[in-house]
Design an enzyme around this catalytic site. Structure first.
Site, PDB file in Angstrom:
ATOM      1  N   CYS A  72       0.825  -1.202   0.000  1.00 32.94           N
ATOM      2  CA  CYS A  72       0.000   0.000   0.000  1.00 32.94           C
ATOM      3  C   CYS A  72       0.864   1.258   0.000  1.00 32.94           C
ATOM      4  CB  CYS A  72      -0.909  -0.011   1.230  1.00 32.94           C
ATOM      5  SG  CYS A  72      -1.829   1.501   1.406  1.00 32.94           S
ATOM      6  N   CYS A  78      -1.277   6.405   6.675  1.00 29.25           N
ATOM      7  CA  CYS A  78      -2.672   6.173   7.061  1.00 29.25           C
ATOM      8  C   CYS A  78      -2.735   5.431   8.389  1.00 29.25           C
ATOM      9  CB  CYS A  78      -3.309   5.352   5.947  1.00 29.25           C
ATOM     10  SG  CYS A  78      -4.806   4.515   6.389  1.00 29.25           S
ATOM     11  N   CYS A  81      -3.871   0.458   8.857  1.00 29.41           N
ATOM     12  CA  CYS A  81      -3.120  -0.793   9.022  1.00 29.41           C
ATOM     13  C   CYS A  81      -1.848  -0.556   9.835  1.00 29.41           C
ATOM     14  CB  CYS A  81      -2.702  -1.331   7.654  1.00 29.41           C
ATOM     15  SG  CYS A  81      -4.091  -1.784   6.609  1.00 29.41           S
ATOM     16  N   CYS A 159      -8.139   1.594  -1.132  1.00 29.14           N
ATOM     17  CA  CYS A 159      -7.630   0.962   0.088  1.00 29.14           C
ATOM     18  C   CYS A 159      -7.626  -0.550  -0.114  1.00 29.14           C
ATOM     19  CB  CYS A 159      -8.515   1.347   1.269  1.00 29.14           C
ATOM     20  SG  CYS A 159      -8.186   0.356   2.723  1.00 29.14           S
ATOM     21  N   GLN A 283     -20.914  -7.623  11.027  1.00 28.91           N
ATOM     22  CA  GLN A 283     -19.487  -7.954  11.020  1.00 28.91           C
ATOM     23  C   GLN A 283     -18.842  -7.522   9.715  1.00 28.91           C
ATOM     24  OE1 GLN A 283     -17.740  -9.173  13.474  1.00 28.91           O
ATOM     25  NE2 GLN A 283     -19.228 -10.045  14.898  1.00 28.91           N
ATOM     26  N   TYR A 312     -26.184  -8.359  23.558  1.00 28.27           N
ATOM     27  CA  TYR A 312     -25.501  -7.484  22.595  1.00 28.27           C
ATOM     28  C   TYR A 312     -25.617  -8.140  21.211  1.00 28.27           C
ATOM     29  CZ  TYR A 312     -23.276  -5.930  26.953  1.00 28.27           C
ATOM     30  OH  TYR A 312     -23.025  -5.490  28.232  1.00 28.27           O
ATOM     31  N   GLU A 333     -30.489  -6.116  22.546  1.00 28.85           N
ATOM     32  CA  GLU A 333     -29.674  -5.161  21.786  1.00 28.85           C
ATOM     33  C   GLU A 333     -30.209  -3.755  22.054  1.00 28.85           C
ATOM     34  OE1 GLU A 333     -27.031  -4.833  19.515  1.00 28.85           O
ATOM     35  OE2 GLU A 333     -27.732  -2.770  19.355  1.00 28.85           O
ATOM     36  N   CYS A 408     -14.110  -8.105  21.205  1.00 24.74           N
ATOM     37  CA  CYS A 408     -13.242  -7.429  20.240  1.00 24.74           C
ATOM     38  C   CYS A 408     -12.123  -6.672  20.962  1.00 24.74           C
ATOM     39  CB  CYS A 408     -14.053  -6.489  19.348  1.00 24.74           C
ATOM     40  SG  CYS A 408     -15.025  -5.319  20.263  1.00 24.74           S
TER      41      CYS A 408
HETATM   42  N1  SAH Z   1     -23.488 -10.037  18.131  1.00 31.62           N
HETATM   43  C1  SAH Z   1     -23.647  -9.112  17.053  1.00 31.62           C
HETATM   44  C2  SAH Z   1     -23.271  -7.670  17.406  1.00 31.62           C
HETATM   45  C3  SAH Z   1     -22.024  -7.456  18.187  1.00 31.62           C
HETATM   46  S1  SAH Z   1     -21.434  -5.793  18.266  1.00 31.62           S
HETATM   47  C4  SAH Z   1     -22.909  -9.594  15.827  1.00 31.62           C
HETATM   48  O1  SAH Z   1     -21.999 -10.404  15.912  1.00 31.62           O
HETATM   49  O2  SAH Z   1     -23.252  -9.164  14.737  1.00 31.62           O
HETATM   50  C5  SAH Z   1     -22.012  -5.230  19.786  1.00 31.62           C
HETATM   51  C6  SAH Z   1     -23.468  -4.833  19.782  1.00 31.62           C
HETATM   52  O3  SAH Z   1     -23.780  -4.389  21.095  1.00 31.62           O
HETATM   53  C7  SAH Z   1     -23.822  -3.704  18.852  1.00 31.62           C
HETATM   54  O4  SAH Z   1     -24.918  -4.090  18.055  1.00 31.62           O
HETATM   55  C8  SAH Z   1     -24.232  -2.560  19.789  1.00 31.62           C
HETATM   56  O5  SAH Z   1     -25.249  -1.755  19.280  1.00 31.62           O
HETATM   57  C9  SAH Z   1     -24.708  -3.319  21.012  1.00 31.62           C
HETATM   58  N2  SAH Z   1     -24.658  -2.614  22.298  1.00 31.62           N
HETATM   59  C10 SAH Z   1     -23.784  -1.673  22.707  1.00 31.62           C
HETATM   60  N3  SAH Z   1     -24.023  -1.331  23.975  1.00 31.62           N
HETATM   61  C11 SAH Z   1     -25.073  -2.088  24.396  1.00 31.62           C
HETATM   62  C12 SAH Z   1     -25.774  -2.194  25.636  1.00 31.62           C
HETATM   63  N4  SAH Z   1     -25.441  -1.466  26.690  1.00 31.62           N
HETATM   64  N5  SAH Z   1     -26.785  -3.078  25.712  1.00 31.62           N
HETATM   65  C13 SAH Z   1     -27.138  -3.842  24.641  1.00 31.62           C
HETATM   66  N6  SAH Z   1     -26.493  -3.769  23.450  1.00 31.62           N
HETATM   67  C14 SAH Z   1     -25.478  -2.902  23.319  1.00 31.62           C
END
Ligand code: SAH
Length: 456
Positions: A72, A78, A81, A159, A283, A312, A333, A408
């Protein structure tokens, strides 16, 4: 040692954030970005602290065997990466170590670490880009990425992390700006219109979403912009204007207006169809998401009769891909649009044993517990800040046999695993998964089990 000194260094290790760790002859530590373990370099000292310093490569005296030539052209500028100058195998070693270090040192946890799940694709794996728009000092429109630790935009149409079609969207946007003299937002003054270009691609369906974030309601000559995009991009599915009038680093504002199409795209994951709207989490590396979810499914160990709680849950992806193996799925969520997507995703895939709640995960878990919900398995996939102690305590009270923690951020994962340990849950196994090749990020999935009375 003082600023601007030139010192000879041997790079002996790498930090998880992407810097080489160099040692001088008298064993002083100097952090130098974009170096590789084994390099011998002359470094210019930029900043000196009590026990360490920061520097940059002045001259590469002897290159490490791990080095490769970065493909790159803007790699050194940047902020996207950090690992383009070393082979992918080396990168995976560093990432595995990052997870192990965090879990062992921060979490104080001894457990089994499985080999990292490497990504099949190390380039063009991203299906999403959020690109700031600005002007350079000559007034020319630039679209790209922020430089390291800065809000200076590095102009970058091509990119290597993103699909080639994103380059076409960028080109069309540039042409439109040039033709119409579109007013561009200035972060310093908070004035101007166009702030960000946000693109998403359904990798299996090829459906393309283009979203413009504007300080206001829209842009002048919007019809022309939509026409130009449609002409250049036959797979364009929807164009959206997101309104963000705040002086903030948060990219998206709260309001979306659909200018073309129906405001969302669809894609497939683990054999299911999903609806993706601008606010919903999805994702960014689809292929790796499938491998990560497969590992999560294995850890969940469902046999058909269980209640599964997916905290979540975003658009419901993890839980929905496990729904056929459990009796009941409850997803939680906080983003309303994502919950709406999760509900329609369940319906579109003919899944009848799922329900979704729009709420803060710790509060919702406590509420569910009070109502008598007793999940057998809990999956949680929190954002970087992790799930925190309160939720861990609630999960303990709910008493699931298994907890599958998708993370993550290794540091907050490690902290939360410690909370789980204090609440009687044992981390059985940890598998790192590289969702973001070439960047410093690494994902992890961990299996925890409740301590049975017979366990020692
Ligand atoms: N499991 C899903 C999303 C994971 S990302 C997947 O793999 O696609 C984390 C998620 O948590 C996001 O959608 C975000 O909006 C949500 N989030 C963030 N804070 C939160 C909270 N306090 N309570 C519930 N969800 C939350």
């Amino acid at each position: 040692m003082k600023k601007n000194d030139i010192v000879r260094l041997k790079i002996v290790s790498a930090t998880a954030e992407g810097s080489g760790v160099g040692k001088t002859e008298d064993n002083m530590t100097v952090f130098v970005p974009m170096t590789a373990v084994g390099d011998i370099i002359d470094a210019r000292i930029l900043k000196v602290k009590k026990t360490y310093a920061f520097g940059k490569t002045e001259k590469l005296i002897e290159p490490s065997k791990a080095r490769i030539t970065p493909e790159c052209p803007v790699f050194s500028k940047c902020g996207g990466c950090v690992w383009r100058h070393i082979g992918y195998e080396e990168e995976l070693i560093i990432k595995s170590q990052k997870v192990r270090d965090a879990v062992e040192r921060i979490g104080g946890i001894k457990t089994e670490f499985k080999p990292i799940i490497g990504s099949e694709r190390t380039d063009r794996y991203r299906n999403k880009a959020q690109l700031p728009v600005g002007r350079d000092k000559d007034g020319k429109a630039i679209i790209g990425f922020y430089a390291f630790h800065s809000h200076r935009i590095i102009d970058c149409g091509e990119c290597l992390l993103q699909p080639g079609i994103f380059g076409t969207v960028i080109d069309v946007t540039r042409d439109f700006i040039a033709q119409t003299g579109t007013d561009i937002y200035d972060e310093l003054t908070g004035k101007g219109r166009l702030r960000h270009l946000y693109i998403r691609l359904g990798e299996v369906t090829n459906e393309l979403m283009v979203c413009y974030v504007v300080n206001g309601n829209g842009l002048k000559h919007e019809d022309l912009l939509v026409k130009m995009l449609r002409e250049a991009l036959p797979t364009l599915k929807t164009v959206i204007f997101n309104s963000n009038r705040e002086k903030t680093n948060v990219i998206l504002g709260r309001k979306n207006r659909v200018a073309f199409g129906n405001g969302y795209i669809t894609d497939e994951l683990c054999g299911l169809k999903f609806k993706i709207s601008p606010f919903s989490f999805w994702q960014v590396n689809r292929g790796q998401a499938e491998r990560l979810y497969a590992k999560a499914r294995e850890y969940a160990g469902l046999s058909g009769g269980e209640v599964l709680l997916d905290l979540y849950c975003g658009t419901g992806t993890i839980g929905l891909t496990m729904a056929e193996n459990c009796r009941e799925l409850v997803g939680v969520e906080i983003i309303e649009d994502a919950v709406a997507d999760a509900k329609s995703n369940a319906e579109a895939n003919g899944i009848k044993n799922a329900r979704f709640i729009c709420a803060d995960a710790p509060s919702a878990a406590e509420q569910l517990r009070k109502e008598g919900t007793a999940p057998d398995v809990v999956v949680l996939d929190p954002p970087r800040k992790g799930c925190g102690e309160e939720l861990v305590k609630t999960i303990k009270k709910m008493g699931p046999k298994r907890v599958v923690y998708v993370s993550c951020d290794p540091a907050t994962l490690a902290r939360d695993l410690k909370y789980f340990a204090e609440n009687g849950y044992v981390t059985k196994e940890v598998t790192p998964c590289d969702m973001f090749p070439r960047t410093a990020h690494v994902e992890t999935v961990a299996l925890l089990t409740g301590k049975c009375p017979n366990d020692n």
